[in-house]
Design a protein around this motif. Structure first.
Motif, short mmCIF file in Angstrom:
data_model
loop_
_atom_site.label_atom_id
_atom_site.label_comp_id
_atom_site.label_asym_id
_atom_site.label_seq_id
_atom_site.Cartn_x
_atom_site.Cartn_y
_atom_site.Cartn_z
N MET A 116 1.04 -1.36 -0.32
CA MET A 116 0.02 0.03 -0.14
C MET A 116 0.88 1.53 0.07
O MET A 116 1.56 1.22 0.17
CB MET A 116 -0.77 0.11 0.88
N ARG A 117 0.24 2.45 -0.59
CA ARG A 117 0.69 3.94 0.15
C ARG A 117 1.78 4.31 0.85
O ARG A 117 2.53 4.50 0.66
CB ARG A 117 0.01 4.22 -0.47
N ALA A 118 1.11 3.96 1.87
CA ALA A 118 1.46 4.28 3.54
C ALA A 118 2.39 3.47 3.61
O ALA A 118 3.05 4.23 4.11
CB ALA A 118 0.82 3.51 4.09
N CYS A 119 2.74 2.40 2.79
CA CYS A 119 4.35 1.93 3.17
C CYS A 119 5.25 2.03 2.33
O CYS A 119 7.13 2.35 2.65
CB CYS A 119 4.16 0.61 3.12
N LEU A 120 4.43 2.02 1.16
CA LEU A 120 5.95 2.44 -0.60
C LEU A 120 5.92 3.72 -0.60
O LEU A 120 7.05 4.63 -1.31
CB LEU A 120 4.89 2.28 -1.71
N GLU A 121 5.18 5.04 -0.69
CA GLU A 121 5.29 6.42 -0.65
C GLU A 121 6.54 6.83 -0.03
O GLU A 121 7.59 7.51 -0.87
CB GLU A 121 4.46 7.40 -0.09
N PRO A 122 7.16 6.40 0.82
CA PRO A 122 8.34 6.78 1.73
C PRO A 122 9.68 6.04 0.59
O PRO A 122 10.45 6.31 1.02
CB PRO A 122 7.91 5.95 3.20
N VAL A 123 9.46 5.04 0.53
CA VAL A 123 10.62 4.37 -0.28
C VAL A 123 10.43 5.04 -1.83
O VAL A 123 11.68 4.89 -2.39
CB VAL A 123 10.40 2.42 -0.66
N VAL A 124 9.51 6.01 -2.14
CA VAL A 124 9.67 5.99 -3.29
C VAL A 124 9.93 7.42 -3.36
O VAL A 124 10.92 8.24 -4.47
CB VAL A 124 7.93 6.73 -3.78
N ALA A 125 10.22 8.41 -1.71
CA ALA A 125 11.11 9.74 -2.12
C ALA A 125 12.38 9.23 -1.88
O ALA A 125 13.01 10.23 -1.93
CB ALA A 125 9.36 9.58 -0.51
N GLU A 126 12.47 8.66 -0.81
CA GLU A 126 14.33 7.81 0.08
C GLU A 126 15.01 8.18 -1.46
O GLU A 126 15.35 8.38 -2.13
CB GLU A 126 14.31 7.23 -0.04
N LEU A 127 14.09 7.14 -2.51
CA LEU A 127 15.11 6.76 -4.03
C LEU A 127 14.61 7.22 -5.19
O LEU A 127 14.93 7.15 -5.87
CB LEU A 127 14.46 5.58 -4.65
#
Length: 225
Positions: A116-127
């Motif tokens: 879900m976005r809650a888990c993945l958006e921080p990954v998207v932002a960092e990478l």
């Protein structure tokens, strides 16, 4: 996000060295013990649920967040990832290196995940990822999750989403790459001209041998850059 090629990455055990849904659930129950049920409507624990076929498991998992505010889940996801990212084996370093190579070439980089976005958006932002294709949860006009899904992102749905993304990006499928570690990623890998198996899943290994795909070892380590 334009370019002649795109690279699509599964996340769990392809890019991150974890199953994000299970890892996040442990964090969520620890920090939000009074928020929502501990079992699915069928009476299954999350551990039991995640042994089921992935589409069935995903639908049951997201029912656990019925009544949760989207903003609260997003904040918990950011906190979980901030804690997780510092572990000694947070990422699959071989795949992360591939992602960085694609970015250096100017390719559009896309994450494709049943999480879900809650888990993945921080990954998207960092990478610095360009696009996220993930399971989308239904929410009310007040921003509260209903427990239902607007769009699951498992199995054939991944391949459809990748195909639609390539069309929208005007990317040549023959020049596009995809990375996955599990048999459920097979259709997604077959949708592009440059599929890459990560790890040693036997179903993917058979397809890789038949199609002469590249195979990467799933080497875990810390994120560096």
């Amino acid at each position: 996000m334009s370019g002649q090629a795109a690279a699509f990455f599964d996340v769990d055990e392809t890019l991150l060295n974890t199953k994000t849904m299970a890892a996040f659930w442990r964090y969520w129950r620890l920090h939000h013990p009074a928020y929502g049920p501990q079992t699915t409507p069928a009476g299954l624990t999350v551990a039991q649920l995640l042994t089921l076929p992935r589409e069935q498991a995903n639908r049951g998992y997201y029912q656990l967040f019925r009544g949760v505010k989207a903003a609260d889940l997003a904040e918990a996801g950011r906190c979980w990832y901030e804690e997780y990212r510092h572990s000694d084996s947070a990422v699959i370093v071989t795949t992360l290196a591939e992602l960085r190579n694609h970015q250096a070439r100017g390719d559009t980089v896309v994450l494709v995940s049943g999480s879900m976005r809650a888990c993945l958006e921080p990954v998207v932002a960092e990478l610095g990822v360009d696009l996220l294709l993930c399971t989308e949860q239904e929410q009310t006009a007040c921003g509260v999750f209903t427990g239902e899904l607007l769009r699951p992102m498992t199995g054939p749905a991944k391949a459809r989403a990748v195909t639609e993304a390539m069309s929208a990006l005007e990317a040549d499928p023959r020049e596009c790459s995809a990375y996955g570690d599990h048999a459920s990623d097979l259709a997604m890998l077959q949708a592009v001209g440059r599929p890459v198996q990560v790890g040693c899943d036997p179903v993917l290994r058979a397809a890789a041998r038949a199609g002469r795909w590249r195979v990467l070892p799933a080497l875990a380590g810390q994120r560096n850059g």
